[in-house]
Design an enzyme around this catalytic site. Sequence first.
Site, PDB file in Angstrom:
ATOM      1  N   CYS A   1      -7.227  -0.811   0.849  1.00 59.40           N
ATOM      2  CA  CYS A   1      -6.285  -1.430   1.780  1.00 59.40           C
ATOM      3  C   CYS A   1      -7.038  -1.753   3.072  1.00 59.40           C
ATOM      4  O   CYS A   1      -7.723  -0.893   3.612  1.00 59.40           O
ATOM      5  CB  CYS A   1      -5.131  -0.462   2.063  1.00 59.40           C
TER       6      CYS A   1
ATOM      7  N   CYS B   1      -7.624  -4.437 -10.697  1.00 54.99           N
ATOM      8  CA  CYS B   1      -7.102  -3.363 -11.536  1.00 54.99           C
ATOM      9  C   CYS B   1      -6.666  -2.233 -10.592  1.00 54.99           C
ATOM     10  O   CYS B   1      -7.501  -1.548 -10.008  1.00 54.99           O
ATOM     11  CB  CYS B   1      -8.238  -2.914 -12.458  1.00 54.99           C
TER      12      CYS B   1
ATOM     13  N   CYS C   1       0.855  -1.192   0.000  1.00 54.57           N
ATOM     14  CA  CYS C   1       0.000   0.000   0.000  1.00 54.57           C
ATOM     15  C   CYS C   1       0.896   1.248   0.000  1.00 54.57           C
ATOM     16  O   CYS C   1       1.815   1.361   0.807  1.00 54.57           O
ATOM     17  CB  CYS C   1      -0.877  -0.020   1.248  1.00 54.57           C
TER      18      CYS C   1
ATOM     19  N   CYS D   1      -5.510   0.737   6.179  1.00 52.64           N
ATOM     20  CA  CYS D   1      -5.707   2.196   6.265  1.00 52.64           C
ATOM     21  C   CYS D   1      -6.895   2.673   5.429  1.00 52.64           C
ATOM     22  O   CYS D   1      -7.178   3.857   5.398  1.00 52.64           O
ATOM     23  CB  CYS D   1      -4.433   2.924   5.855  1.00 52.64           C
TER      24      CYS D   1
HETATM   25 ZN   LIG Z   1      -2.816   0.944   3.535  1.00 53.79          ZN
END
Ligand SMILES: [Zn+2]
Length: 176
Positions: A141, A164, A93, A144
Amino acid sequence: MNKNTAIYAVILSFGLALVLAVPAKKPVREDKQMQLIELRESIKNDADWLKIPDSTWKKVLSPEAYKILRGHGTEMACSGKLYTNKQSGTYACGACGLELFHAEKKFDSGTGWPSFVAPIEGNIISREDSSYGMIRTEVLCRRCHSHLGHVFPDGPPPTGLRYCINSVAIEFRPSL
Ligand SMILES: [Zn+2]
């Protein structure tokens, strides 16, 4: 030493002292990168990632990354540097650094965005996105809740899925 030389010497030493006293200003991008690393190191438990104010994200992310990760944007097709990356490693991330995809799950979708058949289990969450008059499944994610991209049911086997993902929303960590 004549008077003029002495004056020049004094001016020169003042100038030099001034240059040494003022640290060189770091480029904005590098500065943000440092602040992002510091932010990641300061967070001790997962729940705290969701308490980070938007103003902090704006401070530590590049304007492009902020627009995608926190503003749910989409980068232009083929614009991202990770689209054609074929190295082995892991994709994390771009906001919190949680590892999201293994490179062996990446495939060439021909769409212009990095595409994966599956994420690292448990590290992605999805939700329905009805923006722009389309029903799509947004992926974020897990830690977060930053926006990463969308998942579509037209991927290759074995999952039949195509994650994607915006290049600017992820960072690549090559395997050692
Ligand atoms: Zn994250």
